[in-house]
Design a protein around this motif. Sequence first.
Motif, PDB file in Angstrom:
ATOM      1  N   ALA A 192      18.838  -2.707 -15.969  1.00  0.00           N
ATOM      2  CA  ALA A 192      19.852  -2.604 -16.489  1.00  0.00           C
ATOM      3  C   ALA A 192      20.153  -1.515 -17.372  1.00  0.00           C
ATOM      4  CB  ALA A 192      21.138  -3.755 -16.831  1.00  0.00           C
ATOM      5  N   ARG A 193      18.375  -1.557 -18.528  1.00  0.00           N
ATOM      6  CA  ARG A 193      18.408  -0.541 -19.795  1.00  0.00           C
ATOM      7  C   ARG A 193      17.500   0.383 -19.267  1.00  0.00           C
ATOM      8  NH1 ARG A 193      14.467  -3.872 -23.101  1.00  0.00           N
ATOM      9  NH2 ARG A 193      15.542  -2.548 -24.712  1.00  0.00           N
ATOM     10  N   ALA A 194      16.697   0.242 -18.209  1.00  0.00           N
ATOM     11  CA  ALA A 194      15.179   1.539 -18.265  1.00  0.00           C
ATOM     12  C   ALA A 194      15.305   2.496 -17.315  1.00  0.00           C
ATOM     13  CB  ALA A 194      14.297   0.901 -18.122  1.00  0.00           C
ATOM     14  N   PRO A 195      15.792   3.675 -18.160  1.00  0.00           N
ATOM     15  CA  PRO A 195      16.195   4.524 -16.646  1.00  0.00           C
ATOM     16  C   PRO A 195      14.836   5.330 -15.741  1.00  0.00           C
ATOM     17  CG  PRO A 195      15.663   6.150 -18.549  1.00  0.00           C
ATOM     18  CD  PRO A 195      14.907   4.349 -19.041  1.00  0.00           C
ATOM     19  N   VAL A 196      14.841   5.369 -14.430  1.00  0.00           N
ATOM     20  CA  VAL A 196      13.560   5.715 -13.648  1.00  0.00           C
ATOM     21  C   VAL A 196      13.368   7.366 -13.330  1.00  0.00           C
ATOM     22  CG1 VAL A 196      13.923   3.609 -12.006  1.00  0.00           C
ATOM     23  CG2 VAL A 196      15.459   6.168 -11.233  1.00  0.00           C
ATOM     24  N   VAL A 197      12.380   7.785 -13.372  1.00  0.00           N
ATOM     25  CA  VAL A 197      11.673   8.798 -13.512  1.00  0.00           C
ATOM     26  C   VAL A 197      11.779   9.688 -12.510  1.00  0.00           C
ATOM     27  CG1 VAL A 197      10.266  10.473 -14.264  1.00  0.00           C
ATOM     28  CG2 VAL A 197      10.607   8.341 -15.203  1.00  0.00           C
ATOM     29  N   VAL A 198      12.263  10.696 -11.798  1.00  0.00           N
ATOM     30  CA  VAL A 198      12.381  11.684 -11.037  1.00  0.00           C
ATOM     31  C   VAL A 198      10.844  12.630 -10.107  1.00  0.00           C
ATOM     32  CG1 VAL A 198      13.484  13.303  -9.437  1.00  0.00           C
ATOM     33  CG2 VAL A 198      14.852  12.221 -11.069  1.00  0.00           C
ATOM     34  N   ARG A 199      10.547  11.960  -9.022  1.00  0.00           N
ATOM     35  CA  ARG A 199       9.264  12.394  -8.797  1.00  0.00           C
ATOM     36  C   ARG A 199       8.958  13.210  -7.962  1.00  0.00           C
ATOM     37  NH1 ARG A 199       7.517   9.424  -4.471  1.00  0.00           N
ATOM     38  NH2 ARG A 199       9.156   7.440  -3.787  1.00  0.00           N
ATOM     39  N   ARG A 200       8.336  13.542  -7.560  1.00  0.00           N
ATOM     40  CA  ARG A 200       7.953  14.874  -6.480  1.00  0.00           C
ATOM     41  C   ARG A 200       7.633  14.432  -4.954  1.00  0.00           C
ATOM     42  NH1 ARG A 200       8.546  20.436  -8.933  1.00  0.00           N
ATOM     43  NH2 ARG A 200       7.311  20.036 -11.092  1.00  0.00           N
ATOM     44  N   ASP A 201       8.621  14.349  -4.435  1.00  0.00           N
ATOM     45  CA  ASP A 201       8.393  14.530  -2.748  1.00  0.00           C
ATOM     46  C   ASP A 201      10.052  14.118  -2.148  1.00  0.00           C
ATOM     47  OD1 ASP A 201       7.896  12.471  -0.835  1.00  0.00           O
ATOM     48  OD2 ASP A 201       7.068  10.909  -1.441  1.00  0.00           O
ATOM     49  N   GLN A 202      10.276  13.959  -0.663  1.00  0.00           N
ATOM     50  CA  GLN A 202      10.848  14.188   0.120  1.00  0.00           C
ATOM     51  C   GLN A 202      11.091  13.289   0.389  1.00  0.00           C
ATOM     52  OE1 GLN A 202      10.799  18.130   0.959  1.00  0.00           O
ATOM     53  NE2 GLN A 202       9.264  17.560   2.720  1.00  0.00           N
ATOM     54  N   ALA A 203      12.940  12.447   1.257  1.00  0.00           N
ATOM     55  CA  ALA A 203      12.567  12.230   1.867  1.00  0.00           C
ATOM     56  C   ALA A 203      14.332  13.193   3.163  1.00  0.00           C
ATOM     57  CB  ALA A 203      14.055  11.460   2.447  1.00  0.00           C
ATOM     58  N   SER A 204      13.703  12.549   4.521  1.00  0.00           N
ATOM     59  CA  SER A 204      14.774  13.590   5.463  1.00  0.00           C
ATOM     60  C   SER A 204      16.073  12.779   5.303  1.00  0.00           C
ATOM     61  CB  SER A 204      14.302  12.895   7.130  1.00  0.00           C
ATOM     62  OG  SER A 204      14.203  12.145   7.065  1.00  0.00           O
ATOM     63  N   ASP A 205      16.488  12.269   4.904  1.00  0.00           N
ATOM     64  CA  ASP A 205      17.370  10.720   4.690  1.00  0.00           C
ATOM     65  C   ASP A 205      18.604  11.986   3.233  1.00  0.00           C
ATOM     66  OD1 ASP A 205      15.885   9.802   2.989  1.00  0.00           O
ATOM     67  OD2 ASP A 205      16.774   8.182   4.611  1.00  0.00           O
ATOM     68  N   GLY A 206      17.690  12.564   2.447  1.00  0.00           N
ATOM     69  CA  GLY A 206      18.482  12.884   0.983  1.00  0.00           C
ATOM     70  C   GLY A 206      18.089  11.979   0.004  1.00  0.00           C
ATOM     71  N   ARG A 207      17.858  10.480  -0.076  1.00  0.00           N
ATOM     72  CA  ARG A 207      17.316   9.716  -0.968  1.00  0.00           C
ATOM     73  C   ARG A 207      16.713  10.281  -2.030  1.00  0.00           C
ATOM     74  NH1 ARG A 207      14.800   5.069   1.123  1.00  0.00           N
ATOM     75  NH2 ARG A 207      13.293   6.336   2.235  1.00  0.00           N
ATOM     76  N   ILE A 208      16.237  10.387  -3.110  1.00  0.00           N
ATOM     77  CA  ILE A 208      16.156  11.095  -4.398  1.00  0.00           C
ATOM     78  C   ILE A 208      14.385   9.675  -4.137  1.00  0.00           C
ATOM     79  CG2 ILE A 208      16.189  11.163  -6.548  1.00  0.00           C
ATOM     80  CD1 ILE A 208      19.813  10.948  -6.538  1.00  0.00           C
ATOM     81  N   PRO A 209      13.771  10.393  -4.584  1.00  0.00           N
ATOM     82  CA  PRO A 209      12.145   9.991  -5.046  1.00  0.00           C
ATOM     83  C   PRO A 209      12.526   9.420  -6.442  1.00  0.00           C
ATOM     84  CG  PRO A 209      12.011  12.613  -4.737  1.00  0.00           C
ATOM     85  CD  PRO A 209      12.933  11.480  -4.273  1.00  0.00           C
TER      86      PRO A 209
END
Length: 217
Positions: free
Chosen positions: A41-58
């Motif tokens: 609820a406080r800490a953001p997550v960091v986008v990393r380099r990867d890919q998924a066929s369903d469009g989810r964000i790594p």
Amino acid sequence: MNMATTRMRTPQPHDLIWIDDPEAFVAGEPLPDWADAAWLARAPVVVRRDQASDGRIPVGLRGRSRAQRHAAWLTAAQCARVMSPDAIARQARWRDHPRLAEIPALRELSRVAPRLDDRQLEWGVTGAVGFALASDIDVLHRGSDVDLLISCPTALSDDETQWLGALIDGAYEARLDIQVATPFGAFALRERMRTGGRVLLKTATGPVLCADPWQPA
């Protein structure tokens, strides 16, 4: 929190994302004990380099210590706010940070930021310093590095490469690491300076060893 946020923007590697419903996210993912709903609820997550066929964000989850890291996936609907490294740089919150006198990384960033601005480079702050400045969660210590991201749609000139290399070598308050982002991925400038050319380009489909990160094979 005075937050420069972007809505409806496709998240890019190194962007920080605040989760819209941490309780639902925790319930749907096998996560380590430290990554509970209260923390997310406080800490953001960091986008990393990867890919998924369903469009989810790594994404990568981080806790208070270096050992607390976890890879996960996020749907676009779970993104409440997105903040880019360059937005963190534009806020320049290190200038009045309460631990500026105590943390060498913040002082080093204070020193190099005006020089990067003078060169009119598109740059941003990543790593622990970026996370701390954006979230107000104090994860910094005296040994923290300064991690920067330079966005370069076209190849760096020899002059720009040498100038950035000298900036790295001239860092004296804290270690300075620069990632250069090309349209195909990102590479460590320190590695390119060491090898004279060939670098490991980090892409969404894995690392690629190439001589020209703007025209990888």
